[in-house]
Design a protein around this motif. Structure first.
Motif, mmCIF file in Angstrom:
data_model
loop_
_atom_site.group_PDB
_atom_site.id
_atom_site.type_symbol
_atom_site.label_atom_id
_atom_site.label_comp_id
_atom_site.label_asym_id
_atom_site.label_seq_id
_atom_site.Cartn_x
_atom_site.Cartn_y
_atom_site.Cartn_z
ATOM 1 N N ILE B 242 0.830 -1.196 0.000
ATOM 2 C CA ILE B 242 0.000 0.000 0.000
ATOM 3 C C ILE B 242 0.868 1.251 0.000
ATOM 4 N N GLN B 243 1.891 1.209 0.835
ATOM 5 C CA GLN B 243 2.777 2.372 0.935
ATOM 6 C C GLN B 243 3.442 2.711 -0.395
ATOM 7 N N ARG B 246 1.179 4.498 -2.702
ATOM 8 C CA ARG B 246 1.099 5.942 -2.421
ATOM 9 C C ARG B 246 2.275 6.669 -3.044
ATOM 10 N N GLU B 268 -3.654 -3.768 -3.743
ATOM 11 C CA GLU B 268 -3.112 -3.081 -2.570
ATOM 12 C C GLU B 268 -2.473 -1.753 -2.957
ATOM 13 N N PHE B 271 -5.084 0.734 -3.662
ATOM 14 C CA PHE B 271 -5.635 1.371 -2.463
ATOM 15 C C PHE B 271 -4.756 2.545 -2.056
ATOM 16 N N GLY B 272 -3.479 2.293 -2.045
ATOM 17 C CA GLY B 272 -2.545 3.350 -1.673
ATOM 18 C C GLY B 272 -2.642 4.527 -2.629
#
Lengths: 356, 356
Positions: B242-243, B246, B268, B271-272
Motif C-alpha cells: 500500500i505504501q 502511495r 493493494e 488502495f494506496g
DNA sequence: TTGAAAGCGTTACCAG
DNA sequence: CTGGTAACGCTTTCAA
C-alpha cells in the motif's frame, strides 16, 4: 535373506551407480566407522573426536547425505511439527498471526501444519486426533469450541500441549493468549462518547460465542457507565463478514432515531457498514462516526481511514508459539495465560458529534 | 534382552494400568491374531475375513487405538504432506489460495506445511532441502526464484514433485499454473481506453521479476496498440505494498501533464494510490480513474469500489494442489501447465474521461 | 486367509 | 571415544 526389497542397495555395487538415497550406513562404510558414531558426529551432540567428526562430515558431504526425518521422527518420538487450527483460513485477520507463529516455529526447528475447521465440529475433532496420531507435537487453537470428551484433553494422559489463542475458552485448563476484549471495546465506545455521541449503535459478532459476547459486553458496559440506555434496535448481530456489516448497518439505520455513531466488532464489518452508509447518503464521519476492531492491513488506507482498536497480531502469534514451545519442552506445566495489550488508533472515520 | 527402554510395556502388566499408547502389537494380543493381520484389517485393504476384521476393529476400539503416523510414514516412505511456499505469509492475496490448496489436500489425505521465504534465497533453498529430507512429498512454489543447482531439480534423480503457481518460472521444466498476466493487463488498459482515456499511467510490481514485467508488458502493448506513447514519468515501480502505491502515485502525479487514469499492478497498491490521490485533492473516478489487479476481498467495499481484474484464487489453489497430487501419484510425468481465466470486474473507480 | 519376520533409517543404551 | 545392537511401530513379502 533380503526379502521383499527388490531395490535394495547391493553391498558390492560401486558407489557411483547407487541411485537410492544414502543413509548413515553408507556413510559409516565410507568413513570406516559405525553408524552410531556417524549419528553422534552428525548431530554434533555426542562426544566425538575432532578427527572422526571431520571424517564423517566429509563422507556425508561426499555422498550428499541428508538426514531422513521420517526415521528420525519415529525414533525420537516427535514430529517437530505444530498444528495451527483456525476457523477460516481466508480470514485476513490471521495473516500476521500466521507470520508470527511461523517465524518463531521456524527458529525453533518446528514446521507449521495448517488446520482449517470452517466451524465444523467434526473437523475440529479430526485435528485433535491428528495430535494424538503424532502428526504434530502441539497445537495452537484459534477456534472457540472444544470437543468435550476428547482423549487428548483427558487428565489420565496429562493434557496435551495446546495453546488457545484469541478465542477465550472458559475453564478448560488450557494455556491461552488473548486480549482484553471487554476493556478494549469499552475504550472504543468511550472514544465515541468523548466525541459527544450519545446515540451509539453496535454491530456485534456472533453471540453467544465468547468473542462476540465480550465485545458486546464492553459496549453495553461503557454505555451504562455513561448513563445512556441502548434501544435493542441499535444492536445487531453479524458474522464478521463485510456483507453482514452492510446488512446490520441497514437494519440499525432503519430505526426511528438512528444512532450518530457505530461501534463495529471488527474492521471487515465496519467496511461493509461504511459502504452501506454511503449508499444511504450518509457521510462518514460527518454524519456518522464509525469505529472498528482489529486494525486490518487495509484499514489505514480505507476511505475514510478507519478508526479502530489494534491488536498486536504478530506479537500474539509469536507469544502463542513461544508458549507452545515451552509447553512441549517442559512437559506438563501449570496452565499459563497471557493478555496482550490493545491500542486505540484514531483515524478519519470518527469525528465530534455535529451540532444539529 | 530389552535394553535401554525403561518404560517398556511389561507383557504381564494388566491392561488397565497400561499408560503408553497402544500399538498394533497390543491389538494383536487382545484380538488373538498377528500384527500383520491387524495391519491388514485396519487398513481395510487386504483380504481379511469379516469375522477377524470385526475382532480387530473391536479390539482397536476397546484400546482406543490410533495409528502411529510416524511409524507408518517411515515404513511407506511417504510423509503425506506437501509444502506450500510463498514469498510472504502476510500477503492477503494468498488467503483464498491457501484455502483452495488446503481443501484439496485435506480431501486427499495430505497435510499442508507452511513455507515462507521473505524473498530470502537461503530460506528458499531450505525448503528444497526439506523436500529432500522427506518432510514433504511435494511442494507448491509461489516464489519467483529457483536455486540453480539444487539436487531435487537434478535430472539424475528425476525432478521432484513440484508445481509452480502464479509466478512463472521460465524453462525450468516444472509444472505450473498461472493466469495470462499480459493479456489480463491488456484487458485492464483497454477498459480505460474504451472510457476515453489516453493519458494512462502504470504502477508496476517489482521489475524485472516475471510477474511485474508481464503486467508492464501488457500495459505497454495495449498503449502501443492504441497508438499512445507513454512518457517514462507515467510509469513507476512499486513493491505491491500500500505504501509503495502511495509513493508511486505521488511521483507520477508530480509530472507536468499527469495521466487521467491509472492501471495499478495489484489492488493493494491501488488502495494506496487512491488514498494518495484523495490527499492531493483529486477525486476517483471523477478526476482520475483507477483500475487494479487481483480483486482482493475488500476491493468490493472500498471507497470507491475498485474496478479490477479478478483472479480465480480458490480455483488456482485447487488446481495447483490437484496437479501436485497427480504428480506425486504417478511419479514423473511430462510437465503440465495450466492457465486459469481472469475476469474484468468493473466497479466504481473507473469512469469515462471527463470533458475538460 | 493368516502368520512370521524382514526391514524402513534413525537414536541411544551398554560394553569395551 | 567408539562399536554392536535393540528398539521406534508399522507394512509387506513369502510361506503355509
Amino acid at each position: 535373506m533380503e526379502v521383499g526389497h527388490p531395490a535394495k542397495k547391493g553391498e558390492g555395487r560401486p558407489v557411483a551407480t547407487m541411485v537410492a538415497r544414502p543413509n548413515i550406513k553408507d556413510i559409516a562404510r565410507l568413513a570406516g566407522v559405525s553408524t552410531a558414531t556417524v549419528s553422534r558426529a552428525l548431530s554434533d551432540s555426542g562426544v566425538v573426536t575432532e578427527a572422526t567428526r571431520a571424517k564423517v562430515h566429509d563422507a556425508a558431504r561426499k555422498l550428499n547425505y541428508r538426514l531422513n526425518v521420517r526415521a528420525r521422527n519415529l525414533r525420537i518420538q516427535k514430529s517437530m511439527a505444530v498444528l495451527l487450527v483456525v476457523r477460516n483460513m481466508a480470514n485476513p485477520f490471521y495473516l500476521d498471526i500466521f507470520k508470527g507463529v511461523e517465524g518463531i516455529a521456524r527458529a525453533a526447528g518446528y514446521v507449521v501444519l495448517m488446520g482449517n475447521t470452517e466451524d465444523d465440529a467434526n473437523r475440529e475433532i479430526e485435528y485433535f486426533d491428528m495430535l494424538r496420531d503424532g502428526h504434530a507435537d502441539g497445537m495452537i487453537l484459534m477456534t472457540g469450541n472444544l470437543p468435550q470428551e476428547h482423549q487428548v484433553l483427558d487428565d489420565r494422559f496429562g493434557s496435551a500441549p495446546i495453546v488457545v489463542a484469541l478465542e477465550a475458552i472458559e475453564n478448560c485448563g488450557l494455556a491461552h493468549v488473548d486480549v482484553d476484549n471487554r476493556a478494549a471495546s469499552r475504550t472504543a465506545v468511550r472514544h465515541l462518547l468523548d466525541l459527544g455521541h450519545t446515540r451509539i449503535g453496535h454491530i456485534a459478532g456472533p453471540v453467544p460465542e465468547v468473542l462476540g459476547q465480550l465485545r458486546l459486553d464492553g459496549f453495553r458496559m461503557a454505555m451504562a457507565e455513561a448513563g445512556h440506555s441502548v434501544p435493542s434496535c441499535h444492536e445487531a448481530v453479524g458474522d464478521y463478514s463485510i456483507q453482514s456489516g452492510r446488512r446490520c448497518c441497514r437494519r440499525i439505520f432503519e430505526s426511528e432515531t438512528p444512532p450518530t455513531a457505530l461501534f463495529v466488532a471488527n474492521d471487515e464489518m465496519a467496511f461493509g457498514a461504511i459502504g452501506e452508509l454511503r449508499d444511504m447518503g450518509l457521510r462518514v464521519p460527518q454524519d456518522v462516526s464509525v469505529i472498528g476492531f482489529d486494525d486490518l492491513f487495509v484499514s489505514d488506507s480505507f476511505s475514510p481511514p478507519l478508526t479502530t482498536i489494534r491488536q498486536p497480531c504478530i506479537e500474539i502469534g509469536r507469544k502463542t508459539m513461544t508458549m507452545l514451545i515451552d509447553l512441549m519442552g517442559s512437559g506438563r506445566r501449570s496452565p499459563q495465560m497471557c493478555q496482550m495489550p490493545t491500542e486505540l488508533v484514531v483515524r478519519g472515520s470518527t469525528a465530534p458529534l455535529a451540532q444539529a
